[in-house]
Scaffold this active site. Structure first.
Site, PDB file in Angstrom:
ATOM      1  N   ASP A   1      -2.351  -7.929   2.686  1.00 23.44           N
ATOM      2  CA  ASP A   1      -2.468  -6.578   3.252  1.00 23.44           C
ATOM      3  C   ASP A   1      -3.720  -5.888   2.735  1.00 23.44           C
ATOM      4  O   ASP A   1      -4.239  -6.212   1.660  1.00 23.44           O
ATOM      5  CB  ASP A   1      -1.226  -5.745   2.946  1.00 23.44           C
ATOM      6  CG  ASP A   1      -0.945  -5.603   1.448  1.00 23.44           C
ATOM      7  OD1 ASP A   1      -1.151  -6.585   0.707  1.00 23.44           O
ATOM      8  OD2 ASP A   1      -0.527  -4.505   1.017  1.00 23.44           O
TER       9      ASP A   1
ATOM     10  N   GLU B   1       1.122  -5.039  -1.327  1.00 25.63           N
ATOM     11  CA  GLU B   1       0.504  -4.750  -2.615  1.00 25.63           C
ATOM     12  C   GLU B   1      -0.227  -3.419  -2.575  1.00 25.63           C
ATOM     13  O   GLU B   1      -0.203  -2.651  -3.534  1.00 25.63           O
ATOM     14  CB  GLU B   1      -0.472  -5.857  -3.002  1.00 25.63           C
ATOM     15  CG  GLU B   1      -0.908  -5.833  -4.467  1.00 25.63           C
ATOM     16  CD  GLU B   1      -2.141  -4.973  -4.735  1.00 25.63           C
ATOM     17  OE1 GLU B   1      -2.481  -4.758  -5.910  1.00 25.63           O
ATOM     18  OE2 GLU B   1      -2.768  -4.501  -3.770  1.00 25.63           O
TER      19      GLU B   1
END
Length: 377
Positions: free
Chosen positions: A69, A134
């Site tokens: 991500d 994250e």
């Protein structure tokens, strides 16, 4: 011929994986890993994509960890080229995730591909821990995978996270630990009254001021060989109704400790409360432990990393614990030795995020040399 790490980085950078969306990155990566003998285990939770991929069953277990991500792009019109259409110009690779951290993920995959091709019957085991959560709340990503691994008694011997750690050029800095983060919301209670009659109330701002001064001046520890001293900082402070003629009835202070392995969260809590008690405050605190500190000192993994960077980049690296928190905080409790090694962090999260175009190939070569040093020595 185009470098395979550069091409893989561009391929997953083209996936618009704004946190917590994986946007197909792990299908690409998982396919590459399955093709070289990895068993894929999907440990998704609450919409977060998590992959645990392993090759081999014997010790030692060497893991590459990372996230697919990325942070939002910001205003598209301010980018020199579309953020999810990676572009090479002026000797740099541009696009969201170039630094943080799709290059690190791509380099780890190509390093393992090359290592397995050269040593198909290598000793030990290899694994990947990848998540799409994250950059956001990080509640359902790496922490979810480590909970599963811990529950079934799996232990990691070595781990590298491909976060951007370099400063001016690839390899000039790696992270061998991170500070802990302990936050608190302090509510100091007073008695509200008319400001013309302060004797009828109790001003919590006035009462708290000497305590704040002492907290700001306190030396919490002196750090150690790898960590700077622990710091205490106020991030927000609020008191009052907004009126100019009212003594406030309470004061709210939000603060944070960034602490080293020289202190414990329990010790910091006790010392802070002792100072508040000393000043006679009536108060309450809500604590949040964001991360405990972790540290990997000099040893097999750090020595291998130093040698690999010297061989590939021709420079001596610096081991550092500076910066914010990372997913290393979730992995460290089940891992003996953990390092973060990645490209330059100068443009992470910025408009026109970019890295040197030769960084992907060099980073893959560093990872491969580390693998050879650890598993084949």
């Amino acid at each position: 011929m185009t470098d395979p790490t550069l091409e893989l980085a561009r391929q997953i950078m083209a996936c618009p994986s704004v946190t917590p969306d994986d946007a197909g990155c792990m299908d690409i990566l998982g396919g590459r890993l399955a093709a070289i003998g990895f068993t894929l285990e999907w440990l998704d939770r609450n919409g977060t994509r998590n992959l645990w991929a392993r090759r081999g069953t014997t010790a030692p277990l060497f893991v590459f960890a990372g996230h697919t991500d990325v942070v939002p792009t910001g205003p598209l019109e301010k980018w020199s080229s579309p953020p999810f259409a990676p572009e090479i110009r002026d000797g740099k690779l541009y696009g969201r995730g170039a630094a943080d951290m799709k290059t690190g993920v791509a380099a780890s995959v190509t390093a393992v591909e090359a290592f397995v091709a050269a040593h198909p019957d290598h000793p030990g085991s290899l694994a990947f821990l990848l998540t799409s959560d994250e950059e956001g709340d990080a509640n359902d990503g790496t922490v979810a995978v480590t909970e599963v691994l811990q529950a079934r008694g799996e232990h990691l011997d070595y781990c590298i996270i491909g976060e951007p750690t370099s400063v001016n050029r690839l390899g000039d800095m790696i992270k061998n630990g991170r500070r802990g983060s302990l936050s608190g919301v302090l509510e100091v209670k007073g008695i509200q009254c008319h400001i013309a009659y302060p004797e009828k109330g109790r001003n919590p701002i006035h009462q708290a001021a000497p305590a704040i001064a002492e907290l700001a001046a306190t030396e919490w520890d002196q750090g150690n060989e790898y960590f700077p001293p622990t710091t205490w900082q106020i991030s927000n402070i609020h008191g009052g109704t907004g009126a100019t003629n009212v003594v406030p009835g309470q004061l709210e202070i939000k603060f944070n400790f960034r602490f080293s392995t020289a202190s414990t969260p329990e010790g910091l809590q006790q010392r802070l409360c002792a100072i508040l008690d000393k000043h006679g405050l009536e108060y309450g605190i809500k604590w949040t432990l964001g991360a405990r500190p972790f540290l990997t000192g000099r040893g097999p993994l750090a020595d291998a990393a130093v040698e690999a960077i010297r061989a590939v980049c021709g420079i001596e690296t610096e081991l550092s614990t500076t910066g914010g928190t990372s997913d290393g905080r979730f992995i460290a409790p089940i891992c003996d030795q953990l390092l973060e090694i990645g490209p330059s962090n100068a443009t992470s999260h910025k408009i026109d995020e970019c890295i040197a175009v030769d960084a992907p190939a060099q980073l893959s070569a560093i990872y491969r040399r580390i693998l050879e040093k650890i598993l084949l020595a």
